[in-house]
Design a protein around this motif. Structure first.
Motif, short mmCIF file in Angstrom:
data_model
loop_
_atom_site.label_atom_id
_atom_site.label_comp_id
_atom_site.label_asym_id
_atom_site.label_seq_id
_atom_site.Cartn_x
_atom_site.Cartn_y
_atom_site.Cartn_z
N VAL A 96 -43.68 50.04 58.98
CA VAL A 96 -44.33 50.99 59.13
C VAL A 96 -45.53 50.11 59.63
O VAL A 96 -46.96 51.02 59.99
CB VAL A 96 -44.87 51.52 57.17
N PRO A 97 -46.50 48.73 58.87
CA PRO A 97 -48.18 48.88 59.17
C PRO A 97 -47.98 48.39 60.40
O PRO A 97 -49.51 49.00 60.90
CB PRO A 97 -47.87 47.57 58.60
N GLU A 98 -47.21 48.24 61.67
CA GLU A 98 -47.36 48.05 63.10
C GLU A 98 -47.79 50.17 63.63
O GLU A 98 -48.55 50.25 64.26
CB GLU A 98 -46.41 47.77 63.41
N LEU A 99 -46.92 50.53 62.98
CA LEU A 99 -47.05 52.04 63.07
C LEU A 99 -48.48 53.12 62.72
O LEU A 99 -49.19 53.39 63.33
CB LEU A 99 -46.38 53.09 61.61
N PHE A 100 -48.71 52.27 61.62
CA PHE A 100 -50.29 53.19 60.95
C PHE A 100 -50.91 51.88 61.47
O PHE A 100 -52.71 52.54 61.63
CB PHE A 100 -50.69 52.48 59.44
N LYS A 101 -51.35 50.73 61.95
CA LYS A 101 -52.19 50.12 63.06
C LYS A 101 -52.53 51.18 64.40
O LYS A 101 -53.39 51.58 65.20
CB LYS A 101 -51.47 48.79 63.48
N ARG A 102 -51.60 51.23 65.32
CA ARG A 102 -51.19 52.39 66.13
C ARG A 102 -51.96 53.61 65.89
O ARG A 102 -52.46 53.96 66.71
CB ARG A 102 -49.56 52.71 66.67
N VAL A 103 -51.37 54.02 64.91
CA VAL A 103 -52.24 55.49 64.79
C VAL A 103 -54.07 55.33 64.68
O VAL A 103 -54.78 56.39 65.35
CB VAL A 103 -51.53 55.96 62.94
N ARG A 104 -54.54 54.28 63.73
CA ARG A 104 -55.78 54.18 63.57
C ARG A 104 -56.22 53.11 64.91
O ARG A 104 -57.83 54.24 65.98
CB ARG A 104 -56.16 52.56 62.88
N GLN A 105 -55.77 52.61 65.68
CA GLN A 105 -56.53 52.67 66.90
C GLN A 105 -56.14 53.59 68.00
O GLN A 105 -57.48 53.81 68.97
CB GLN A 105 -55.26 51.86 68.07
N GLU A 106 -55.12 54.86 67.63
CA GLU A 106 -55.39 55.77 68.58
C GLU A 106 -56.71 56.71 68.33
O GLU A 106 -56.74 57.30 68.99
CB GLU A 106 -53.79 56.77 68.70
N PHE A 107 -56.47 57.31 66.85
CA PHE A 107 -58.10 57.88 66.54
C PHE A 107 -59.31 57.65 65.89
O PHE A 107 -59.54 58.90 65.01
CB PHE A 107 -56.72 58.74 65.12
N GLY A 108 -58.83 56.68 65.75
CA GLY A 108 -60.08 56.26 64.20
C GLY A 108 -60.27 56.29 63.33
O GLY A 108 -58.77 55.96 62.72
N ASP A 109 -61.25 56.43 63.17
CA ASP A 109 -61.64 55.60 60.76
C ASP A 109 -61.39 57.24 59.95
O ASP A 109 -61.37 56.81 58.88
CB ASP A 109 -62.64 55.17 61.11
N GLU A 110 -61.86 58.39 60.76
CA GLU A 110 -62.58 59.30 60.27
C GLU A 110 -61.22 60.18 59.40
O GLU A 110 -61.17 60.34 58.40
CB GLU A 110 -63.00 60.40 60.74
N LEU A 111 -59.95 60.04 61.05
CA LEU A 111 -59.09 60.90 59.68
C LEU A 111 -58.25 60.20 58.81
O LEU A 111 -58.37 59.96 58.84
CB LEU A 111 -57.73 61.00 61.34
N SER A 134 -28.29 56.42 56.42
CA SER A 134 -28.19 54.99 55.98
C SER A 134 -29.71 53.99 56.21
O SER A 134 -30.84 54.75 56.15
CB SER A 134 -27.58 54.40 57.19
N TRP A 135 -30.17 53.16 55.02
CA TRP A 135 -31.61 52.62 54.95
C TRP A 135 -31.61 51.19 54.87
O TRP A 135 -30.53 50.82 54.42
CB TRP A 135 -32.03 53.58 53.50
N SER A 136 -32.86 50.87 55.22
CA SER A 136 -32.97 49.18 55.19
C SER A 136 -35.02 49.32 54.95
O SER A 136 -35.29 49.55 55.84
CB SER A 136 -32.43 48.76 57.03
N SER A 137 -34.80 49.07 53.69
CA SER A 137 -35.95 49.14 53.22
C SER A 137 -36.53 47.60 53.90
O SER A 137 -37.57 47.00 54.42
CB SER A 137 -36.21 48.14 51.77
N GLU A 138 -35.76 46.18 54.58
CA GLU A 138 -36.64 44.95 55.32
C GLU A 138 -36.83 45.97 56.67
O GLU A 138 -38.43 45.27 56.59
CB GLU A 138 -35.41 44.36 55.38
N LYS A 139 -36.50 46.77 57.15
CA LYS A 139 -36.50 47.32 58.61
C LYS A 139 -37.74 48.15 58.69
O LYS A 139 -38.90 48.32 59.22
CB LYS A 139 -35.56 48.06 58.96
N TYR A 140 -37.70 48.80 57.27
CA TYR A 140 -39.14 50.15 56.83
C TYR A 140 -40.17 49.44 56.59
O TYR A 140 -40.78 49.32 57.74
CB TYR A 140 -38.26 50.76 55.76
N LEU A 141 -40.11 48.32 55.98
CA LEU A 141 -41.17 47.06 56.01
C LEU A 141 -42.28 46.49 57.05
O LEU A 141 -43.13 46.41 57.18
CB LEU A 141 -41.15 46.13 54.49
N ASN A 142 -41.12 46.09 57.37
CA ASN A 142 -41.57 45.29 58.62
C ASN A 142 -42.49 46.31 60.02
O ASN A 142 -42.91 45.95 60.60
CB ASN A 142 -40.55 44.51 59.79
#
Length: 402
Positions: A190-205, A180-188
């Motif tokens: 993914v930006p939070e996912l990558f915000k957390r990744v950058r906070q955790e690992f910085g900008d060089e990765l 099952s898939w929901s584009s709305e749930k996905y779009l809401n």
């Protein structure tokens, strides 16, 4: 260098692979990958019933002529089955020619353009926290570039996320499973996912993400714009590419780099995207886009429009394809990055290889040919087992892109 024999080897050391072996009168042989994930036996039939009978007696040195013979001569051009078969022949013939010349394949292509080949791997988890753990694990192994996928709240199963403790393998059932898939749930999410990744690992990765064709063009534009603060290396397969004009809309709204093309089969699939500079990376693979002969043409066209190569390299491609791709990557002037998913020890008991990973980069090795071989006795221990890719439906039941 007359071709006297050609045969198809099908095996399943953890997943299905199709390998073509071509032998010349001089006893020199070459192998090529002919794996089409979820449709493997269709390529086997194409090779055995049509291609191999037409190869016997031909001069293995005439790679270009044989490529044209198989492509133009079939009349029914393009398509994944035919081009995967042609790619297998092409790679096997380049393997033979490089062995005959007693040099690694990249030297035959014109020599290397770089000292090492940057690759990216996959990190995924059921939620943000486990995904962050997977990113940390990949970084600890030396990877400088990582594709990040995560389970999405409210969606039971998400593309790119493995079952607990298992390597990710999409072809998971005798008949297609349904997700099952929901584009709305996905779009809401993914930006939070990558915000957390950058906070955790910085900008060089270097961070990459695969949408897997599941968004409309305006949705993809929205996602690309939302991810700009996280400066992704690329956003992959943001929308289905049959309508190449759709990428104009995405381009108008975001500066996030765009990659596409792992399902492309010929230069014509990406020609307009390149000429109009609507993408930054082309992801065609050696095995599905007609082999090294065709990939060189795609790369040359891309170089005119600042498009770099970023070839598909998931585990649905055998080590044979990976070996050939790395020789191509070593040579190609407009290289970007190479996908890498490690094959299991079981798979590597069937295939031997000379390519080498160290600190986030690969080198293809110096063995004559493309450096990969198949152990036929081992391969015979693992018979084919049908495994199909799943399908996706929207929450209302509408069949969607997978």
């Amino acid at each position: 260098m007359k071709i006297i024999d050609a045969k198809v080897i099908v095996c399943s050391p953890g997943r299905n692979f199709v390998t073509l072996k071509i032998t010349t009168a001089e006893g020199v042989y070459g192998i090529g990958d002919a794996t089409l994930n979820g449709r493997e036996l269709a390529v086997v039939s194409y090779l055995e019933d049509y291609v191999i009978p037409a190869l016997i007696g031909r001069d293995a040195q005439r790679i270009e002529d044989i490529w044209q013979y198989l492509y133009r001569g079939a009349y029914w051009r393009r398509g994944p089955i035919g081009l995967t078969a042609i790619a297998a022949v092409d790679v096997a013939l380049w393997d033979i020619k490089a062995k005959q010349a007693n040099m690694p394949l990249y030297q035959l292509l014109g020599g290397r353009s770089r000292d090492r080949i940057m690759v990216y791997t996959h990190a995924n988890g059921k939620d943000i926290d486990t995904t962050l753990e997977a990113v940390a694990s990949a970084q600890a192994k030396g990877y400088r570039a990582i594709r990040v996928q995560s389970g999405i709240p409210g969606i039971a199963k998400t593309y790119g996320v493995a079952k607990q403790g298992d390597a990710y393998e999409p072809a998971d059932a005798d008949l297609p499973s349904e997700e099952s898939w929901s584009s709305e749930k996905y779009l809401n999410f993914v930006p939070e996912l990558f915000k957390r990744v950058r906070q955790e690992f910085g900008d060089e990765l270097h961070l990459l993400h695969d949408v897997h064709h599941r968004l409309s063009p305006i949705e993809a534009a929205r996602l690309g714009k939302a991810l700009e603060p996280c400066h992704l290396f690329w956003l992959e397969d943001a929308t289905p590419a049959e309508n190449q004009d759709a990428f104009k809309l995405i381009r108008q709204h975001t500066t996030t780099p765009l990659a596409v093309g792992e399902v492309f089969n010929t230069i014509h699939d990406c020609r307009e995207l390149m000429q109009q500079q609507l993408i930054d990376y082309i992801r065609t693979s050696v095995v599905h886009a007609g082999g090294i002969t065709a990939m060189r043409r795609i790369a040359d066209l891309g170089s005119l429009f600042n498009v770099k190569m970023g070839s598909h390299g998931a585990t649905d491609l055998s080590p044979v394809c990976m070996g050939a791709a790395l020789h191509f990557d070593y040579w190609v002037p407009n290289f970007g990055i190479q996908e890498h998913m490690a094959h299991s020890p079981l798979m590597e008991s069937v295939f031997t290889r000379s390519y080498h990973f160290e600190d986030g980069f690969f080198t293809p090795g110096e063995k004559a040919g493309h450096g990969v071989d198949i152990n036929e006795a081992e391969a015979a221990k693992y018979p084919y087992k049908r495994a199909m890719l799943p399908v996706a439906r929207l929450e209302d039941g509408t069949l969607w892109h997978w």
